[in-house]
Design an enzyme around this catalytic site. Structure first.
Site, mmCIF file in Angstrom:
data_model
loop_
_atom_site.group_PDB
_atom_site.id
_atom_site.type_symbol
_atom_site.label_atom_id
_atom_site.label_comp_id
_atom_site.label_asym_id
_atom_site.label_seq_id
_atom_site.Cartn_x
_atom_site.Cartn_y
_atom_site.Cartn_z
ATOM 1 N N TYR A 241 13.607 7.032 3.397
ATOM 2 C CA TYR A 241 15.178 7.989 3.878
ATOM 3 C C TYR A 241 16.341 7.576 2.569
ATOM 4 C CZ TYR A 241 13.838 5.360 8.727
ATOM 5 O OH TYR A 241 12.502 5.884 9.057
ATOM 6 N N ASP B 150 9.707 -6.464 1.681
ATOM 7 C CA ASP B 150 9.424 -5.841 3.035
ATOM 8 C C ASP B 150 11.264 -5.168 3.053
ATOM 9 O OD1 ASP B 150 8.265 -5.329 5.405
ATOM 10 O OD2 ASP B 150 9.700 -6.269 5.882
ATOM 11 N N GLU C 184 -1.388 -6.355 9.615
ATOM 12 C CA GLU C 184 -0.213 -5.403 10.617
ATOM 13 C C GLU C 184 1.396 -6.540 10.132
ATOM 14 O OE1 GLU C 184 -0.286 -4.534 14.984
ATOM 15 O OE2 GLU C 184 -2.567 -5.735 13.856
ATOM 16 N N HIS D 216 1.054 -1.069 -0.174
ATOM 17 C CA HIS D 216 0.098 -0.104 -0.141
ATOM 18 C C HIS D 216 1.316 1.334 0.161
ATOM 19 C CE1 HIS D 216 -2.719 -3.050 1.114
ATOM 20 N NE2 HIS D 216 -3.894 -2.344 0.894
ATOM 21 N N ASN D 217 2.083 1.382 -0.375
ATOM 22 C CA ASN D 217 3.030 2.184 0.031
ATOM 23 C C ASN D 217 3.471 2.931 -1.623
ATOM 24 O OD1 ASN D 217 5.964 3.050 -0.613
ATOM 25 N ND2 ASN D 217 6.604 2.653 1.170
ATOM 26 N N LYS D 218 2.871 3.865 -1.634
ATOM 27 C CA LYS D 218 3.172 4.485 -3.464
ATOM 28 C C LYS D 218 4.651 4.254 -3.978
ATOM 29 C CE LYS D 218 -0.848 7.055 -3.939
ATOM 30 N NZ LYS D 218 -1.593 7.280 -2.538
ATOM 31 N N GLY D 219 5.406 4.409 -2.717
ATOM 32 C CA GLY D 219 6.751 4.722 -3.353
ATOM 33 C C GLY D 219 7.722 3.553 -3.850
ATOM 34 N N LYS D 220 7.112 2.002 -3.109
ATOM 35 C CA LYS D 220 7.332 0.662 -3.412
ATOM 36 C C LYS D 220 6.498 0.571 -4.633
ATOM 37 C CE LYS D 220 6.890 -1.428 0.147
ATOM 38 N NZ LYS D 220 7.520 -2.447 1.394
HETATM 39 P P1 IMP Z 1 7.877 -1.518 4.978
HETATM 40 O O1 IMP Z 1 6.498 -1.169 3.721
HETATM 41 O O2 IMP Z 1 7.386 -2.091 6.531
HETATM 42 O O3 IMP Z 1 8.532 -2.479 3.904
HETATM 43 O O4 IMP Z 1 8.599 -0.012 4.982
HETATM 44 C C1 IMP Z 1 9.542 -0.312 4.440
HETATM 45 C C2 IMP Z 1 10.555 1.917 5.102
HETATM 46 O O5 IMP Z 1 11.744 1.716 4.487
HETATM 47 C C3 IMP Z 1 9.630 2.057 4.250
HETATM 48 O O6 IMP Z 1 8.581 3.101 4.628
HETATM 49 C C4 IMP Z 1 11.115 3.006 4.087
HETATM 50 O O7 IMP Z 1 11.396 4.082 4.884
HETATM 51 C C5 IMP Z 1 12.431 2.104 4.050
HETATM 52 N N1 IMP Z 1 12.682 2.435 2.489
HETATM 53 C C6 IMP Z 1 12.500 0.984 2.132
HETATM 54 N N2 IMP Z 1 13.292 1.042 0.920
HETATM 55 C C7 IMP Z 1 14.028 2.360 0.021
HETATM 56 C C8 IMP Z 1 14.585 2.912 0.286
HETATM 57 O O8 IMP Z 1 13.936 2.868 -1.781
HETATM 58 N N3 IMP Z 1 14.759 4.136 -0.127
HETATM 59 C C9 IMP Z 1 14.225 4.766 1.144
HETATM 60 N N4 IMP Z 1 13.609 3.849 2.367
HETATM 61 C C10 IMP Z 1 13.154 3.119 2.154
#
Ligand code: IMP
Length: 213
Positions: free
Chosen positions: A165, A76, A47, A16-20
């Site tokens: 980050y 993840d 969760e 659900h993370n737009k950047g990812k």
């Molecule tokens: P997840 O959704 O629990 O996997 O959260 C991963 C988190 O790690 C993201 O919200 C970012 O804060 C950080 N993260 C993971 N990959 C990146 C990246 O490529 N660049 C910057 N931050 C990242």
């Protein structure tokens, strides 16, 4: 070798993370899948109760595969700072709080580093990004791929590209942060170069294991 192949067709990106989601779509583009995100399917966001990247990737991929009846891919990932014992690590998203304030999360890291240094800790500014991909099928089969990239934790943050980050991480062999790189440079997948980002490295292993041949 020994990996189950993923046939072309619909693939759920369990995030659900737009950047990812954007980065995963960029990385999947050459393979011709019909990609749909967990959000578009109104699948709930499980969760993240695991204590490893693998466990949290599996929670998301398995929930999406069960909820959709389709193969599902989850990532993840996190930022691991050596002098902080690997924190924020699996808690990277949570350190940004409910407002997803990464300027604050980056400041928290720098403050913790400075607190350590002022009480005599070695001036260690090493860090890494880690990404674990889990591909889950509706029949319960799972495959895992891990990518890592090492570098320096810089201050102040630099650049406005990317997400999370990125502005405070400068990968080894480069003089710019991920936040100063275009997506193409951050992935580093073009031509015969090694992939650069943790996610591109995990994806290359995924492609070799489950997509080719
Ligand atoms: P997840 O959704 O629990 O996997 O959260 C991963 C988190 O790690 C993201 O919200 C970012 O804060 C950080 N993260 C993971 N990959 C990146 C990246 O490529 N660049 C910057 N931050 C990242």
């Amino acid at each position: 070798m020994g990996h189950r192949k993923l046939e072309p067709g619909k693939l759920v990106v369990a995030s659900h993370n737009k950047g990812k989601i954007r980065e995963i779509n960029e990385l999947l583009a050459p393979y011709g899948f019909d990609v749909v995100s967990a959000g578009e399917l109104n699948l709930p966001e499980p969760e993240e109760t695991g204590t490893t990247f693998e466990a949290n990737a599996a929670l998301k991929a398995v929930a999406a595969a069960e909820g959709s009846g389709l193969p599902s891919l989850a990532d993840d990932s996190g930022f691991c700072v050596a002098a902080l014992g690997g924190d924020p690590g699996i808690y990277s998203a949570r350190w940004a709080g409910p407002d997803k304030d990464f300027a604050m999360a980056m400041r928290t890291i720098e403050e913790k580093l400075q607190t350590g240094f002022s009480s005599g800790a070695e001036q260690n500014r090493r860090g890494s990004f880690v990404a674990v991909l889990c591909l889950a099928w509706p029949d319960g089969h799972q495959e895992y791929f891990r990518g890592e990239v090492e570098g320096d934790v810089v201050w102040p943050p630099r650049g406005t590209e990317g997400f999370g980050y990125d502005p405070m991480f400068q990968p080894d062999g480069h003089d710019r942060t991920f936040g100063e790189m275009s997506p193409e440079e951050k992935h580093g997948l073009s031509d015969d170069r090694e992939p650069l980002s943790h996610r591109a490295r995990a994806f290359t292993l995924f492609a070799e294991g489950c997509l080719k041949g």
